[in-house]
Design an enzyme around this catalytic site. Structure first.
Site, PDB file in Angstrom:
ATOM      1  N   ASP A   1       0.857  -1.180   0.000  1.00  0.00           N
ATOM      2  CA  ASP A   1       0.000   0.000   0.000  1.00  0.00           C
ATOM      3  C   ASP A   1       0.899   1.238   0.000  1.00  0.00           C
ATOM      4  O   ASP A   1       2.097   1.153   0.292  1.00  0.00           O
ATOM      5  CB  ASP A   1      -0.895  -0.045   1.237  1.00  0.00           C
ATOM      6  CG  ASP A   1      -1.782   1.172   1.352  1.00  0.00           C
ATOM      7  OD1 ASP A   1      -2.434   1.529   0.353  1.00  0.00           O
ATOM      8  OD2 ASP A   1      -1.813   1.779   2.444  1.00  0.00           O
TER       9      ASP A   1
ATOM     10  N   ASP B   1      -0.358   5.069   0.873  1.00  0.00           N
ATOM     11  CA  ASP B   1      -0.697   6.031   1.920  1.00  0.00           C
ATOM     12  C   ASP B   1      -0.793   5.352   3.278  1.00  0.00           C
ATOM     13  O   ASP B   1      -1.547   4.397   3.457  1.00  0.00           O
ATOM     14  CB  ASP B   1      -2.025   6.718   1.596  1.00  0.00           C
ATOM     15  CG  ASP B   1      -1.949   7.517   0.302  1.00  0.00           C
ATOM     16  OD1 ASP B   1      -1.054   8.359   0.182  1.00  0.00           O
ATOM     17  OD2 ASP B   1      -2.781   7.280  -0.601  1.00  0.00           O
TER      18      ASP B   1
END
Length: 344
Positions: free
Chosen positions: A43, A45
């Site tokens: 991922d 953020d």
């Protein structure tokens, strides 16, 4: 005219040396010399970067934090889909791309050990892929700035595209998939896995590592063989609550340490510390596992004592009388390949 940017809160800048790592400790990122095929998905953020690129834009140039909170509540309640909420958020933006990026440069902190981990991946031929529900142009520009274009080009970004007007008055997401999610991360990982299998000389499946921080990462995390969850955030909490096998991490240095253990352990078990005749078939089952049933067999063949010996930090109790978060899932999956628990 684009609205004047609201100054983001002061950012505490960490002390980072030239290699990009916090502190002064030098980390060996040279090749491990192992044959284990590993592919990393992460991922963006909250994982590679400690803040959210979208929130930075929406709060400074769009609907603002109060309206964003309302939309988040609608998403959480199931009233509206992720794609619907995101369309509203992007439609609220009124800022040229470059102006928005200038704010992100000062508002974002990269994980202090990510640059070294990325170097480790390059040196060991471990493909590193960003998998995100965000917009690819934003993510690429941020990586180019914080890593440099030469290092950034080694990272494939699997995300949505974007249609942004020159004056910044109109932002639209070009969704990767025709679904309520907009980008089905689980589907992307499945497609990548199948492509890698077809490119393999013997048709075996590479080990998929996923790194995340939030519950929104779960669809992708369930398709991974090894799951790393940022310590203290929602993904780890969910894994503990639902007894999903995972390895908590504070920085990417922790991930590098565990991946190194996994790769070296597999090499020793497979090749018998240099003896090709001393082959342990169990260590190679993950390569042949093409179904949930096969993965479950692998989990059943991995004794608890073996896992505790190889990964004591993960599977041993942290304090007397307190079980490790991963302990309830030990009988379901190992840290080497917790496929059955993660995909459940």
């Amino acid at each position: 005219m684009a609205p004047i940017a609201i100054s983001p809160p002061p950012i505490v800048v960490k002390s980072i040396n030239e290699s990009g790592r916090s502190g002064v400790e030098q980390v060996d990122t040279s090749s491990l010399g192992t044959k284990r095929k590993i592919i990393c998905f992460s991922d963006f953020d909250g994982t590679i970067f400690l803040q959210d690129t979208g929130h930075t834009l929406f709060d400074n140039f769009g609907c603002g934090p109060e309206r964003r909170a309302v939309l988040a509540a609608e998403l959480e309640s199931g009233e509206r889909s992720f794609r619907e909420v995101s369309n509203d958020l992007y439609a609220s933006l009124d800022v040229p791309f470059e102006d928005g990026f200038e704010v992100m440069k000062t508002a974002l902190d990269i994980d202090p050990d990510f640059k070294v981990f990325h170097e480790f991946c390059i040196n060991n031929n471990i493909p590193f892929n960003v998998i995100s529900a965000g917009l690819k142009p934003i993510l690429r520009r941020v990586l180019n700035h914080f890593l440099g274009e030469e290092a950034s080009k080694h990272i494939e970004i699997v995300a949505n595209d974007a249609d942004i007007s020159a004056d910044g008055s109109e932002w639209k997401a070009v969704w990767k998939h025709d679904s309520d999610l907009g980008h089905d991360k689980a589907l992307s990982i499945t497609e990548y896995r199948e492509e890698a299998k077809m490119q393999s000389e013997n048709g075996t499946i590479p080990m998929i590592v996923f790194i995340g921080d939030g519950v929104s990462d779960l669809p992708a995390a369930r398709e991974a063989d090894v799951l790393f969850a940022r310590r203290g955030l929602r993904l780890e909490e969910y894994c503990i609550e639902n007894k999903l096998a995972h390895i908590p991490f504070d920085t990417f240095a922790d991930i590098q340490k565990e991946v190194t253990k996994i790769a070296r352990y597999d090499e020793e078990k497979t090749h018998g510390l240099g003896s090709p005749n001393n082959f342990n078939p169990r260590a190679d089952i993950w390569r042949k596992a093409s179904s949930k049933a096969a993965a479950s067999i692998f989990a059943a063949l991995s004794p608890r004592e073996e896992k505790m010996f190889i990964w004591p930090e993960t599977f041993m109790p942290r304090t007397p009388g307190l079980k490790s978060p991963a302990a309830p899932a030990i009988k379901e999956a190992s840290a080497i390949a917790p496929v059955a628990a993660v995909r459940a």
